[in-house]
Scaffold this active site. Structure first.
Site, PDB file in Angstrom:
ATOM      1  CG  ASP A  26     -37.785  29.742   5.811  1.00 19.47           C
ATOM      2  OD1 ASP A  26     -38.498  28.696   5.587  1.00 19.47           O
ATOM      3  OD2 ASP A  26     -38.104  30.700   6.540  1.00 19.47           O
ATOM      4  CG  ASN A  76     -35.429  25.726   4.860  1.00 16.07           C
ATOM      5  OD1 ASN A  76     -36.362  26.234   4.124  1.00 16.07           O
ATOM      6  ND2 ASN A  76     -35.641  25.352   6.049  1.00 16.07           N
TER       7      ASN A  76
HETATM    8  C1  LIG Z   1     -36.154  28.747   1.573  1.00 21.41           C
HETATM    9  C2  LIG Z   1     -37.512  29.177   1.422  1.00 21.41           C
HETATM   10  C3  LIG Z   1     -37.534  30.709   1.672  1.00 21.41           C
HETATM   11  N1  LIG Z   1     -36.877  31.408   0.669  1.00 21.41           N
HETATM   12  C4  LIG Z   1     -36.050  32.372   0.789  1.00 21.41           C
HETATM   13  O1  LIG Z   1     -36.390  33.296   1.842  1.00 21.41           O
HETATM   14  C5  LIG Z   1     -35.268  32.947  -0.131  1.00 21.41           C
HETATM   15  C6  LIG Z   1     -34.384  34.015   0.073  1.00 21.41           C
HETATM   16  C7  LIG Z   1     -33.546  34.323  -1.071  1.00 21.41           C
HETATM   17  N2  LIG Z   1     -32.495  35.055  -1.535  1.00 21.41           N
HETATM   18  N3  LIG Z   1     -32.133  34.901  -2.555  1.00 21.41           N
HETATM   19  C8  LIG Z   1     -32.807  33.893  -3.392  1.00 21.41           C
HETATM   20  N4  LIG Z   1     -32.658  33.104  -4.567  1.00 21.41           N
HETATM   21  C9  LIG Z   1     -33.619  32.521  -4.957  1.00 21.41           C
HETATM   22  O2  LIG Z   1     -34.630  31.882  -4.583  1.00 21.41           O
HETATM   23  C10 LIG Z   1     -33.162  31.998  -6.388  1.00 21.41           C
HETATM   24  C11 LIG Z   1     -33.815  31.078  -7.094  1.00 21.41           C
HETATM   25  C12 LIG Z   1     -33.586  30.306  -8.351  1.00 21.41           C
HETATM   26  C13 LIG Z   1     -32.326  31.003  -8.883  1.00 21.41           C
HETATM   27  N5  LIG Z   1     -32.149  30.381 -10.242  1.00 21.41           N
HETATM   28  C14 LIG Z   1     -32.974  29.610 -10.846  1.00 21.41           C
HETATM   29  C15 LIG Z   1     -32.441  28.643 -12.010  1.00 21.41           C
HETATM   30  N6  LIG Z   1     -31.021  29.298 -12.598  1.00 21.41           N
HETATM   31  C16 LIG Z   1     -30.485  28.332 -13.432  1.00 21.41           C
HETATM   32  C17 LIG Z   1     -30.335  29.790 -11.666  1.00 21.41           C
HETATM   33  C18 LIG Z   1     -30.862  31.140 -10.721  1.00 21.41           C
HETATM   34  C19 LIG Z   1     -31.671  31.957  -8.440  1.00 21.41           C
HETATM   35  C20 LIG Z   1     -32.003  32.340  -7.100  1.00 21.41           C
HETATM   36  C21 LIG Z   1     -33.912  33.554  -2.235  1.00 21.41           C
HETATM   37  S1  LIG Z   1     -35.137  32.430  -1.718  1.00 21.41           S
HETATM   38  C22 LIG Z   1     -39.067  31.354   1.660  1.00 21.41           C
HETATM   39  C23 LIG Z   1     -39.695  31.229   2.864  1.00 21.41           C
HETATM   40  C24 LIG Z   1     -40.919  31.706   2.875  1.00 21.41           C
HETATM   41  C25 LIG Z   1     -41.690  32.128   1.683  1.00 21.41           C
HETATM   42  C26 LIG Z   1     -40.748  32.243   0.677  1.00 21.41           C
HETATM   43  C27 LIG Z   1     -39.421  31.625   0.509  1.00 21.41           C
END
Ligand SMILES: CC[C@@H](NC(=O)c1cc2[nH]nc(NC(=O)c3ccc(N4CCN(C)CC4)cc3)c2s1)c1ccccc1
Length: 274
Positions: free
Chosen positions: A151, A138
């Site tokens: 989250d 999270n």
């Molecule tokens: C924490 C879990 C929660 N997530 C959110 O609310 C989330 C809110 C939110 N804002 N920005 C995010 N960014 C990313 O998820 C992210 C992932 C990978 C990234 N990279 C990949 C590798 N690369 C080398 C760099 C960039 C960049 C951004 C997420 S997740 C959730 C809860 C329920 C359902 C879905 C997700």
């Protein structure tokens, strides 16, 4: 602003991640070109898992919080079968992946993240919010490597307490595992668990089975491996947080004043890896 948003206002990009109850996509608001993360939860999932109260609480709590280390919830909207949460985009991704990539973090990185968490939690506790589910999954990173707590699905206004088991046991304080009434101090315990995991790469009470983890938590069965070599000052902080009696855990204020944090944490909160 609180205008009515709709899906037409956004261009949807790549999927960013998924949780138990939904998925998050990169998205861009058409007029402003502002990049956000759009979390999509299906209404029939909400019905099926009966998580209306949890989702409503997440929306009410997270939209009311304004802190550099807490992911913003800008607004929400829904269509016939989905609810959409408009969230701040954290460009650096999951802290968890950093931990997996490097195995463990440096003491400077760990201290910086623990200081950021302590500041964010102190802010939450002032607003009578207990997150209750602080774990690496999270925790996100922004483009500067600054930590963002995401989250709030399991958070509560500390007026009334809920005893639903939330997620893995590893991060739960004894009073939560025992389903006793709990207060803000559960988050302090979790900081101890996280600090240990940041430095050793595994949570302190990890065990083969949930019941063994349960036993280890209740006994506070804590030991420090010889490798990686961690300073005694760090171990001192962890030992002052992983205390069974919640009233004896180091307060968030005292964490921020602890010599290990003062010496190692980057006050800007960001720490480019290494
Ligand atoms: C924490 C879990 C929660 N997530 C959110 O609310 C989330 C809110 C939110 N804002 N920005 C995010 N960014 C990313 O998820 C992210 C992932 C990978 C990234 N990279 C990949 C590798 N690369 C080398 C760099 C960039 C960049 C951004 C997420 S997740 C959730 C809860 C329920 C359902 C879905 C997700």
């Amino acid at each position: 602003d609180n205008r009515e948003w709709s899906l037409d206002d956004f261009e949807i990009g790549r999927p960013l991640g998924r949780g138990k109850f939904g998925r998050v996509y990169l998205a861009r608001e058409r007029k402003s070109k502002y990049v956000v993360a759009l979390k999509i939860v299906f209404k029939q999932q909400i019905e099926k898992y009966r998580i209306h109260h949890q989702l409503r609480r997440e929306m009410e709590i997270q939209s009311g919080l304004r802190h550099p280390n807490i992911l913003r919830l800008y607004g929400w909207f829904h269509d016939d079968d989905r609810i959409f949460l408009i969230l701040e985009y954290a460009q650096g991704g999951e802290l968890y992946k950093e931990l997996q990539k490097y195995g463990h973090l440096t003491e400077r990185q760990a201290a910086t993240y623990i200081a950021s968490l302590a500041q964010a939690l102190a802010y939450c506790h002032e607003k009578h919010v207990i997150h209750r589910d602080i774990k690496p999954e999270n925790l996100l990173l922004d483009h500067e490597g600054r930590l963002k707590i995401a989250d709030f699905g399991w958070s509560v206004q500390s007026k009334f307490k809920r005893h639903t088991m939330c997620g893995t046991l590893d991060y739960l304080a004894p009073e939560m595992v025992e389903k006793k009434a709990h207060d803000h101090a559960v988050d302090n315990w979790t900081l101890g668990v996280l600090c240990y995991e940041f430095l050793y790469g595994v949570p302190p009470f990890e065990a083969e089975s949930q019941s063994d983890t349960f036993k280890r938590i209740m006994k506070v069965d804590l030991n420090f491996p010889d490798q990686p070599d961690v300073s005694s000052s760090t171990k001192d902080l962890i030992c002052q947080l992983l205390v069974k009696d919640s009233s004896k855990r180091l307060s968030l204020q005292k964490i921020m004043e602890h010599p290990w944090i003062v010496t190692n944490a980057n006050p800007m909160g960001s720490c480019k890896s290494g």
